[in-house]
Design a protein around this motif. Structure first.
Motif, PDB file in Angstrom:
ATOM      1  N   GLU A  42       0.848  -1.181   0.000  1.00 34.48           N
ATOM      2  CA  GLU A  42       0.000   0.000   0.000  1.00 34.48           C
ATOM      3  C   GLU A  42       0.884   1.232   0.000  1.00 34.48           C
ATOM      4  O   GLU A  42       1.907   1.260   0.679  1.00 34.48           O
ATOM      5  CB  GLU A  42      -0.795   0.013   1.307  1.00 34.48           C
ATOM      6  CG  GLU A  42      -2.247  -0.160   1.121  1.00 34.48           C
ATOM      7  CD  GLU A  42      -2.965   0.008   2.430  1.00 34.48           C
ATOM      8  OE1 GLU A  42      -2.475  -0.466   3.463  1.00 34.48           O
ATOM      9  OE2 GLU A  42      -4.024   0.630   2.411  1.00 34.48           O
ATOM     10  N   CYS A  43       0.496   2.251  -0.737  1.00 35.73           N
ATOM     11  CA  CYS A  43       1.275   3.487  -0.736  1.00 35.73           C
ATOM     12  C   CYS A  43       0.693   4.441   0.309  1.00 35.73           C
ATOM     13  O   CYS A  43      -0.297   4.148   0.956  1.00 35.73           O
ATOM     14  CB  CYS A  43       1.259   4.130  -2.118  1.00 35.73           C
ATOM     15  SG  CYS A  43      -0.368   4.766  -2.559  1.00 35.73           S
ATOM     16  N   ILE A  44       1.305   5.581   0.418  1.00 35.77           N
ATOM     17  CA  ILE A  44       0.939   6.560   1.437  1.00 35.77           C
ATOM     18  C   ILE A  44      -0.520   7.039   1.279  1.00 35.77           C
ATOM     19  O   ILE A  44      -1.152   7.454   2.227  1.00 35.77           O
ATOM     20  CB  ILE A  44       1.950   7.738   1.378  1.00 35.77           C
ATOM     21  CG1 ILE A  44       1.995   8.480   2.695  1.00 35.77           C
ATOM     22  CG2 ILE A  44       1.712   8.660   0.215  1.00 35.77           C
ATOM     23  CD1 ILE A  44       3.067   7.994   3.609  1.00 35.77           C
ATOM     24  N   THR A  49      -4.006  -1.612  -3.062  1.00 35.82           N
ATOM     25  CA  THR A  49      -2.674  -2.198  -2.919  1.00 35.82           C
ATOM     26  C   THR A  49      -1.991  -2.231  -4.275  1.00 35.82           C
ATOM     27  O   THR A  49      -2.497  -2.834  -5.219  1.00 35.82           O
ATOM     28  CB  THR A  49      -2.803  -3.621  -2.343  1.00 35.82           C
ATOM     29  OG1 THR A  49      -3.538  -3.540  -1.110  1.00 35.82           O
ATOM     30  CG2 THR A  49      -1.446  -4.236  -2.087  1.00 35.82           C
ATOM     31  N   HIS A  50      -0.854  -1.550  -4.393  1.00 34.08           N
ATOM     32  CA  HIS A  50      -0.108  -1.563  -5.657  1.00 34.08           C
ATOM     33  C   HIS A  50       0.510  -2.933  -5.886  1.00 34.08           C
ATOM     34  O   HIS A  50       1.010  -3.562  -4.951  1.00 34.08           O
ATOM     35  CB  HIS A  50       1.038  -0.539  -5.616  1.00 34.08           C
ATOM     36  CG  HIS A  50       0.582   0.871  -5.776  1.00 34.08           C
ATOM     37  ND1 HIS A  50       0.171   1.386  -6.982  1.00 34.08           N
ATOM     38  CD2 HIS A  50       0.480   1.882  -4.885  1.00 34.08           C
ATOM     39  CE1 HIS A  50      -0.154   2.665  -6.820  1.00 34.08           C
ATOM     40  NE2 HIS A  50       0.014   2.988  -5.551  1.00 34.08           N
ATOM     41  N   LEU A  51       0.494  -3.354  -7.136  1.00 30.17           N
ATOM     42  CA  LEU A  51       1.141  -4.617  -7.477  1.00 30.17           C
ATOM     43  C   LEU A  51       2.467  -4.304  -8.149  1.00 30.17           C
ATOM     44  O   LEU A  51       2.509  -3.467  -9.064  1.00 30.17           O
ATOM     45  CB  LEU A  51       0.212  -5.379  -8.418  1.00 30.17           C
ATOM     46  CG  LEU A  51       0.350  -6.878  -8.330  1.00 30.17           C
ATOM     47  CD1 LEU A  51      -0.990  -7.530  -8.485  1.00 30.17           C
ATOM     48  CD2 LEU A  51       1.340  -7.380  -9.338  1.00 30.17           C
ATOM     49  N   PRO A 104      -4.127   5.856 -12.804  1.00 26.20           N
ATOM     50  CA  PRO A 104      -2.940   6.289 -12.058  1.00 26.20           C
ATOM     51  C   PRO A 104      -3.332   6.653 -10.624  1.00 26.20           C
ATOM     52  O   PRO A 104      -4.421   7.166 -10.389  1.00 26.20           O
ATOM     53  CB  PRO A 104      -2.468   7.537 -12.807  1.00 26.20           C
ATOM     54  CG  PRO A 104      -3.247   7.590 -14.068  1.00 26.20           C
ATOM     55  CD  PRO A 104      -4.465   6.737 -13.918  1.00 26.20           C
ATOM     56  N   CYS A 105      -2.439   6.368  -9.696  1.00 28.92           N
ATOM     57  CA  CYS A 105      -2.714   6.644  -8.280  1.00 28.92           C
ATOM     58  C   CYS A 105      -2.266   8.075  -7.963  1.00 28.92           C
ATOM     59  O   CYS A 105      -1.344   8.593  -8.590  1.00 28.92           O
ATOM     60  CB  CYS A 105      -1.949   5.640  -7.435  1.00 28.92           C
ATOM     61  SG  CYS A 105      -2.197   5.808  -5.661  1.00 28.92           S
ATOM     62  N   ASP A 106      -2.893   8.679  -6.965  1.00 30.26           N
ATOM     63  CA  ASP A 106      -2.506  10.032  -6.535  1.00 30.26           C
ATOM     64  C   ASP A 106      -1.056  10.086  -6.060  1.00 30.26           C
ATOM     65  O   ASP A 106      -0.455  11.151  -5.985  1.00 30.26           O
ATOM     66  CB  ASP A 106      -3.410  10.514  -5.397  1.00 30.26           C
ATOM     67  CG  ASP A 106      -4.812  10.811  -5.902  1.00 30.26           C
ATOM     68  OD1 ASP A 106      -4.973  10.930  -7.143  1.00 30.26           O
ATOM     69  OD2 ASP A 106      -5.739  10.900  -5.073  1.00 30.26           O
ATOM     70  N   CYS A 107      -0.479   8.944  -5.707  1.00 30.19           N
ATOM     71  CA  CYS A 107       0.907   8.934  -5.229  1.00 30.19           C
ATOM     72  C   CYS A 107       1.886   9.080  -6.394  1.00 30.19           C
ATOM     73  O   CYS A 107       3.080   9.281  -6.173  1.00 30.19           O
ATOM     74  CB  CYS A 107       1.204   7.647  -4.467  1.00 30.19           C
ATOM     75  SG  CYS A 107       1.362   6.193  -5.516  1.00 30.19           S
ATOM     76  N   GLY A 108       1.390   8.953  -7.641  1.00 29.45           N
ATOM     77  CA  GLY A 108       2.252   9.114  -8.803  1.00 29.45           C
ATOM     78  C   GLY A 108       2.713   7.804  -9.424  1.00 29.45           C
ATOM     79  O   GLY A 108       3.249   7.775 -10.520  1.00 29.45           O
ATOM     80  N   ARG A 109       2.487   6.695  -8.714  1.00 26.23           N
ATOM     81  CA  ARG A 109       2.906   5.407  -9.279  1.00 26.23           C
ATOM     82  C   ARG A 109       1.941   4.963 -10.373  1.00 26.23           C
ATOM     83  O   ARG A 109       0.745   5.269 -10.313  1.00 26.23           O
ATOM     84  CB  ARG A 109       2.956   4.336  -8.188  1.00 26.23           C
ATOM     85  CG  ARG A 109       4.102   4.527  -7.225  1.00 26.23           C
ATOM     86  CD  ARG A 109       4.118   3.404  -6.194  1.00 26.23           C
ATOM     87  NE  ARG A 109       5.218   3.570  -5.266  1.00 26.23           N
ATOM     88  CZ  ARG A 109       5.151   4.374  -4.208  1.00 26.23           C
ATOM     89  NH1 ARG A 109       4.060   5.068  -3.947  1.00 26.23           N
ATOM     90  NH2 ARG A 109       6.194   4.485  -3.408  1.00 26.23           N
ATOM     91  N   THR A 110       2.464   4.223 -11.321  1.00 31.32           N
ATOM     92  CA  THR A 110       1.609   3.730 -12.404  1.00 31.32           C
ATOM     93  C   THR A 110       1.333   2.229 -12.286  1.00 31.32           C
ATOM     94  O   THR A 110       0.617   1.667 -13.104  1.00 31.32           O
ATOM     95  CB  THR A 110       2.261   4.019 -13.776  1.00 31.32           C
ATOM     96  OG1 THR A 110       3.589   3.487 -13.755  1.00 31.32           O
ATOM     97  CG2 THR A 110       2.310   5.511 -14.048  1.00 31.32           C
TER      98      THR A 110
HETATM   99 ZN   LIG Z   1      -0.341   4.895  -4.791  1.00 31.59          ZN
END
Ligand SMILES: [Zn+2]
Length: 224
Positions: A42-44, A49-51, A104-110
């Motif tokens: 999980e990101c901030i 949950t990011h894979l 895309p997630c708000d954390c910037g990860r794709t």
């Molecule tokens: Zn994220």
């Protein structure tokens, strides 16, 4: 910050909330399995949950047909190792049921996100009264009720017996009045009827009498 791993644990929203309140900290869950190692986190932003798609090729397949599910549908997570050289697993069936979100997630990860994390385990799921039920889904409602302790059991009667699914719970404390506990049970049954589509029977056990577990909990009891 509390980082947890292990199922269903912090993948269940109300259990996560409990951990956060207890520790006064944010709780982030890592997921993985003994066979294929950690594959997600999980990101901030806590928006699923990011894979880790650098290390794994994910697929999401229908449990019955083994074909890819449509966008937004729940399926079984299948992973292939992209980096492991010693014992790569190809199209490994994790037994985890989830839903993919490619936004895309708000954390910037794709990396894709498993929306809502792991929704349940294929081998924990049981069929009762015409619906598929995940113990973790029931747990989510139990742990929202402050009048209940965090322990529970699901007693599944034999198919065709005409009996209802029995949910054994405990009151959180002996100090609570009967009226308050009974009102909480009523509200809980309503939640289960509305969200899980079955009408359970609720059995109230003595506080502290249900089995406690260290490690993986076994909540399901099948009656013969
Ligand atoms: Zn994220």
């Amino acid at each position: 910050m509390v980082i947890t791993a292990g199922e269903p644990g912090a993948q269940v929203p109300s259990t996560k909330k409990l951990i956060e309140e207890l520790w006064g900290a944010k709780n982030y869950d890592d997921i993985g399995s003994t066979e294929i190692t950690n594959f997600g986190y999980e990101c901030i932003r806590q928006q699923g949950t990011h894979l880790n798609e650098i290390m794994f090729l994910p697929e999401l397949l229908d449990l019955e047909t083994g074909t890819p599910v449509k966008a937004g549908e729940v399926g079984e997570l299948i992973l292939s190792n992209l980096c492991c050289e010693s014992a790569p697993l190809l199209r490994y069936k994790t037994g985890d049921l989830t839903r993919f979100n490619y936004d895309p997630c708000d954390c910037g990860r794709t990396f894709l996100r498993m929306e809502g994390g792991v929704l349940g385990r294929a081998d924990d799921m049981f069929h009762f009264g015409g619906v598929n039920i995940f113990p973790s889904a029931v747990e989510n409602f139990i742990r929202r009720v402050p009048e209940f302790s965090n322990e529970y059991q699901l007693v599944v009667p034999p198919q065709g017996s005409g009996k209802r699914l029995r949910i054994r719970i405990e009151a959180a404390s002996r100090e609570l009045s009967d009226d308050r506990v009974q009102a909480a049970i009523k509200g809980f049954i309503k939640d289960i009827v509305y969200h899980i589509k079955i009408t359970p029977e609720v059995e109230l056990a003595e506080p502290g009498s249900l089995q406690r577990f260290e490690g993986k909990a076994r909540r399901l009891v099948r009656e013969r």
